[in-house]
Design a protein around this motif. Structure first.
Motif, short mmCIF file in Angstrom:
data_model
loop_
_atom_site.label_atom_id
_atom_site.label_comp_id
_atom_site.label_asym_id
_atom_site.label_seq_id
_atom_site.Cartn_x
_atom_site.Cartn_y
_atom_site.Cartn_z
N VAL A 243 0.94 -1.29 0.10
CA VAL A 243 -0.05 0.12 -0.08
C VAL A 243 0.97 1.34 -0.17
O VAL A 243 1.65 1.42 0.92
N GLU A 244 0.55 2.26 -1.28
CA GLU A 244 1.62 3.38 -1.12
C GLU A 244 0.57 4.54 -0.54
O GLU A 244 1.22 5.15 0.35
N ARG A 245 -0.47 4.70 -0.80
CA ARG A 245 -1.35 5.82 -0.14
C ARG A 245 -2.77 5.22 -0.07
O ARG A 245 -3.42 4.16 -0.65
N VAL A 246 -3.44 5.81 0.96
CA VAL A 246 -5.13 5.62 1.25
C VAL A 246 -5.75 7.10 1.03
O VAL A 246 -5.14 8.04 1.41
N GLN A 247 -6.86 6.87 0.80
CA GLN A 247 -7.90 8.09 0.83
C GLN A 247 -9.05 7.84 1.70
O GLN A 247 -9.61 6.75 1.47
N VAL A 248 -9.55 8.66 2.39
CA VAL A 248 -10.77 8.47 3.20
C VAL A 248 -11.89 9.56 2.70
O VAL A 248 -11.54 10.48 2.43
N ARG A 249 -12.84 9.06 2.85
CA ARG A 249 -14.11 9.95 2.44
C ARG A 249 -15.39 9.72 3.53
O ARG A 249 -15.32 8.29 4.00
N SER A 250 -16.42 10.52 3.52
CA SER A 250 -17.44 10.02 4.37
C SER A 250 -18.75 10.34 3.45
O SER A 250 -18.68 11.19 2.47
N ARG A 251 -19.78 9.51 3.56
CA ARG A 251 -21.05 9.49 2.89
C ARG A 251 -21.98 9.95 4.05
O ARG A 251 -22.17 9.17 4.69
N THR A 252 -22.77 11.16 3.69
CA THR A 252 -23.79 11.39 4.83
C THR A 252 -25.09 11.46 4.02
O THR A 252 -25.31 11.94 2.90
N THR A 253 -26.14 10.79 4.54
CA THR A 253 -27.37 10.59 4.17
C THR A 253 -28.28 11.12 5.34
O THR A 253 -28.17 10.74 6.36
N ASN A 254 -29.41 11.58 4.85
CA ASN A 254 -30.56 12.33 5.95
C ASN A 254 -31.11 11.19 6.43
O ASN A 254 -31.67 10.28 5.62
N VAL A 255 -31.75 10.87 7.57
CA VAL A 255 -32.65 9.97 8.15
C VAL A 255 -33.97 10.34 7.76
O VAL A 255 -34.41 11.49 8.07
N PRO A 256 -34.83 9.52 7.01
CA PRO A 256 -36.11 9.76 6.61
C PRO A 256 -37.09 10.05 7.65
O PRO A 256 -36.87 9.50 8.79
N PRO A 257 -37.95 10.95 7.72
CA PRO A 257 -38.87 11.45 8.69
C PRO A 257 -39.81 10.20 8.83
O PRO A 257 -40.05 9.44 7.72
N PRO A 258 -40.27 10.26 9.75
CA PRO A 258 -41.64 9.27 10.07
C PRO A 258 -42.82 9.31 9.12
O PRO A 258 -42.94 10.54 8.53
N THR A 259 -43.59 8.32 9.03
CA THR A 259 -45.02 8.83 7.87
C THR A 259 -45.56 9.53 8.26
O THR A 259 -46.46 10.51 7.26
N TRP A 260 -45.86 9.93 9.70
CA TRP A 260 -46.91 10.87 10.04
C TRP A 260 -46.28 12.30 9.90
O TRP A 260 -47.20 13.28 9.96
N SER A 261 -44.99 12.59 9.74
CA SER A 261 -44.38 14.02 9.52
C SER A 261 -44.67 14.58 8.28
O SER A 261 -44.49 13.81 7.20
N ASP A 262 -44.75 15.77 8.19
CA ASP A 262 -44.81 16.65 6.89
C ASP A 262 -43.35 17.11 6.64
O ASP A 262 -43.42 17.99 5.50
N GLU A 263 -42.42 16.94 7.29
CA GLU A 263 -41.13 17.33 6.95
C GLU A 263 -40.65 16.98 5.63
O GLU A 263 -40.74 15.68 5.48
N GLN A 264 -40.00 17.58 4.85
CA GLN A 264 -39.48 17.25 3.67
C GLN A 264 -37.80 17.23 3.65
O GLN A 264 -37.41 18.38 3.88
N VAL A 265 -37.13 16.31 3.59
CA VAL A 265 -35.66 16.15 3.50
C VAL A 265 -35.15 15.48 2.29
O VAL A 265 -35.87 14.82 1.71
N SER A 266 -33.81 15.91 1.80
CA SER A 266 -33.23 15.38 0.81
C SER A 266 -32.84 13.93 0.94
O SER A 266 -32.41 13.79 2.22
N ASP A 267 -33.05 13.20 0.00
CA ASP A 267 -32.48 11.89 -0.03
C ASP A 267 -31.26 11.81 -0.86
O ASP A 267 -30.57 10.51 -0.95
N GLU A 268 -30.64 12.74 -1.05
CA GLU A 268 -29.31 12.62 -1.83
C GLU A 268 -28.24 12.65 -0.89
O GLU A 268 -28.17 13.24 0.22
N ALA A 269 -27.05 11.86 -1.31
CA ALA A 269 -25.91 11.58 -0.29
C ALA A 269 -24.85 12.97 -0.64
O ALA A 269 -24.79 13.16 -1.73
N THR A 270 -24.29 13.37 0.35
CA THR A 270 -23.26 14.12 0.18
C THR A 270 -21.99 13.68 0.70
O THR A 270 -21.94 12.66 1.72
N TYR A 271 -20.87 13.94 0.19
CA TYR A 271 -19.50 13.38 0.42
C TYR A 271 -18.62 14.46 0.81
O TYR A 271 -18.60 15.42 0.28
#
Length: 292
Positions: A243-271
């Motif tokens: 192994v010469e080099r390593v690279q690390v990244r994080s993948r963040t996704t929003n927790v979906p709201p419950p079915t009874w909630s009117d909250e709208q969140v994005s389901d796209e992952a960010t890195y």
């Protein structure tokens, strides 16, 4: 003649008997109390010289001895110590109590929202807390974490035939999740090692992934060692590869709201992608599949 008649009864009964008073008012003398009968012991009967002494009156006998008073219970604990040691124990307890109060206060100020005290004495609080008493949660958090964060890594490998190969992304958080799922007693490493290492890195780096202070370099080294060990576990390095080099990244996704909630969140992952880190020579030998 008259004298003889006056002495008549006495003269007839003889001079040895006392004349009795025939007066009706005369009171007879009290009957004599018989003396107590003393029964000699067998030894007194056998010995003619034994003298039997009467029992002493009850009023002259010695009183019965009093029952002894119960002794006091022995002292235990600090009370059993001498005065000098009691004072020493009291001082030791006072020091421990003060230390506990100071520690609780420092932890409270560390996890509390920013305030005047933390702004003026933030360095002293950090010196007390880190690294032994670090806390990764915030008191009175108005918005708890509502995201899933996965830590992923890939490596650049020098293969044995002289070429260079870049691996795909290994989802290390997913590996820990599979190890924990269904495990009644998951290890501390599976639950916290990778997560704490990533939190440590984020807390000591800015948005451009530049270290802030000396702890930033320490967090990089810590995270790099962890991902190198994880690559070795999944056999990412073949026989003779290094192994010469390593690279690390994080993948963040929003927790979906419950079915009874009117909250709208994005389901796209960010890195968040970190730069490539060179692996030092000693670490290369540790993660090598064979001789380089």
């Amino acid at each position: 003649m008259a004298d003889a008649q006056d002495a008549g009864s006495a003269a007839r009964h003889g001079p040895e008997q006392e004349p009795q008073d025939a007066s009706p008012a005369a009171v007879p003398p009290p009957a004599a109390v018989p003396a107590p009968v003393v029964v000699p012991s067998p030894a007194a009967v056998a010995s003619p010289t034994a003298v039997v002494s009467p029992a002493p009156p009850a009023s002259l006998t010695s009183p019965a001895p009093r029952a002894p008073s119960p002794s006091p219970e022995p002292r235990t604990g600090v009370a059993a110590l001498s005065l000098r040691y009691q004072i020493g124990a009291a001082l030791a307890l006072a020091v421990v109590a003060v230390a506990v109060c100071v520690h609780i206060g420092m932890v409270f100020l560390h996890v509390a929202p920013p305030n005047t005290v933390t702004k003026q004495h933030g360095k002293a609080i950090d010196d007390w807390i880190y690294p032994e008493f670090e806390q990764n949660w915030k008191l009175f958090a108005p918005n708890p974490l509502q995201q899933n964060i996965a830590v992923q890594v890939r490596a650049e490998i020098d293969v044995a035939d002289g070429g260079v190969r870049t691996t795909g992304w290994y989802d290390l958080s997913a590996q820990d999740g599979r190890a924990i799922d269904g495990n009644l007693l998951p290890s501390h490493t599976q639950q916290n090692e990778l997560r704490r290492a990533w939190d440590f890195f984020v807390a000591t780096h800015d948005a451009q992934n530049r270290p802030v202070g000396l702890r930033g370099a320490l967090s990089e080294t810590y995270l790099r060692h962890i991902v190198q060990l994880r690559l070795d576990r999944v056999n990412a390095v073949g026989e003779g590869d290094v192994v010469e080099r390593v690279q690390v990244r994080s993948r963040t996704t929003n927790v979906p709201p419950p079915t009874w909630s009117d909250e709208q969140v994005s389901d796209e992952a960010t890195y968040r992608v970190l730069p490539w880190w060179w692996v030092p020579g000693d670490d290369q030998d540790a993660t090598a599949g064979g001789a380089r």
